[in-house]
Design a protein around this motif. Structure first.
Motif, short mmCIF file in Angstrom:
data_model
loop_
_atom_site.label_atom_id
_atom_site.label_comp_id
_atom_site.label_asym_id
_atom_site.label_seq_id
_atom_site.Cartn_x
_atom_site.Cartn_y
_atom_site.Cartn_z
N ARG A 101 0.82 -1.21 0.00
CA ARG A 101 0.00 0.00 0.00
C ARG A 101 0.85 1.27 0.00
O ARG A 101 0.56 2.22 -0.72
CB ARG A 101 -0.93 -0.01 1.22
CG ARG A 101 -1.93 1.12 1.28
CD ARG A 101 -2.88 1.02 2.47
NE ARG A 101 -2.17 1.04 3.75
CZ ARG A 101 -2.01 -0.01 4.56
NH1 ARG A 101 -2.52 -1.17 4.25
NH2 ARG A 101 -1.36 0.11 5.69
N THR A 102 1.90 1.29 0.81
CA THR A 102 2.67 2.53 0.97
C THR A 102 3.97 2.59 0.18
O THR A 102 4.52 3.67 0.02
CB THR A 102 2.98 2.78 2.47
OG1 THR A 102 3.74 1.69 2.97
CG2 THR A 102 1.71 2.95 3.27
N HIS A 103 4.45 1.44 -0.26
CA HIS A 103 5.70 1.39 -1.03
C HIS A 103 5.50 0.49 -2.25
O HIS A 103 6.13 -0.58 -2.35
CB HIS A 103 6.84 0.84 -0.17
CG HIS A 103 7.03 1.56 1.13
ND1 HIS A 103 7.64 2.79 1.22
CD2 HIS A 103 6.65 1.23 2.40
CE1 HIS A 103 7.65 3.17 2.49
NE2 HIS A 103 7.05 2.25 3.22
N PRO A 104 4.66 0.89 -3.20
CA PRO A 104 4.35 0.01 -4.33
C PRO A 104 5.56 -0.31 -5.21
O PRO A 104 5.53 -1.28 -5.95
CB PRO A 104 3.29 0.79 -5.11
CG PRO A 104 3.44 2.21 -4.69
CD PRO A 104 3.98 2.18 -3.28
N ASP A 105 6.62 0.48 -5.09
CA ASP A 105 7.82 0.24 -5.88
C ASP A 105 8.72 -0.83 -5.26
O ASP A 105 9.66 -1.29 -5.90
CB ASP A 105 8.61 1.54 -6.05
CG ASP A 105 8.97 2.17 -4.71
OD1 ASP A 105 8.09 2.19 -3.82
OD2 ASP A 105 10.11 2.65 -4.56
N ARG A 106 8.43 -1.23 -4.01
CA ARG A 106 9.26 -2.22 -3.32
C ARG A 106 8.55 -3.57 -3.26
O ARG A 106 7.34 -3.63 -3.09
CB ARG A 106 9.57 -1.76 -1.89
CG ARG A 106 10.53 -0.61 -1.87
CD ARG A 106 10.84 -0.09 -0.47
NE ARG A 106 10.83 -1.10 0.57
CZ ARG A 106 10.80 -0.80 1.86
NH1 ARG A 106 10.76 0.46 2.25
NH2 ARG A 106 10.81 -1.76 2.76
N GLU A 107 9.33 -4.60 -3.36
CA GLU A 107 8.81 -5.97 -3.22
C GLU A 107 8.90 -6.34 -1.74
O GLU A 107 9.96 -6.19 -1.13
CB GLU A 107 9.64 -6.92 -4.06
CG GLU A 107 9.12 -8.33 -4.13
CD GLU A 107 7.84 -8.46 -4.92
OE1 GLU A 107 7.07 -9.40 -4.64
OE2 GLU A 107 7.60 -7.64 -5.81
N PRO A 108 7.81 -6.81 -1.12
CA PRO A 108 7.90 -7.20 0.29
C PRO A 108 8.81 -8.42 0.47
O PRO A 108 8.97 -9.22 -0.44
CB PRO A 108 6.47 -7.53 0.69
CG PRO A 108 5.69 -7.62 -0.56
CD PRO A 108 6.48 -6.98 -1.66
#
Length: 73
Positions: free
Chosen positions: A40-47
């Motif tokens: 939600r808050t960091h769409p550019d990062r892969e969890p």
């Protein structure tokens, strides 16, 4: 009008809260909440994967990689 929660639903909700609280007390966060937050808050990062997340929380709890001198044992 919303229907009141049944006993089973309330018990399930209570048990989830108790389990989440216990995990937080021992340094294990909720992976699902973490993954949703990242998406939600960091769409550019892969969890992190669930395994990576567990290891990360465990390392943070026991001071792995910490240069301030903390040691568990």
């Amino acid at each position: 009008m919303a229907q009141a929660l049944g006993f089973r639903d309330r018990l399930k909700t209570l048990s989830k809260c108790v389990c989440d609280g216990a995990r937080l007390m021992v340094g294990q966060g909720d992976y699902t909440a973490y993954a949703e937050h990242i998406r939600r808050t960091h769409p550019d990062r892969e969890p992190m994967t669930e395994t990576e997340f567990f290891r990360n929380r465990e390392n943070a709890r026991f001071g792995v990689g910490n240069t301030s001198g903390f040691r568990c044992c």
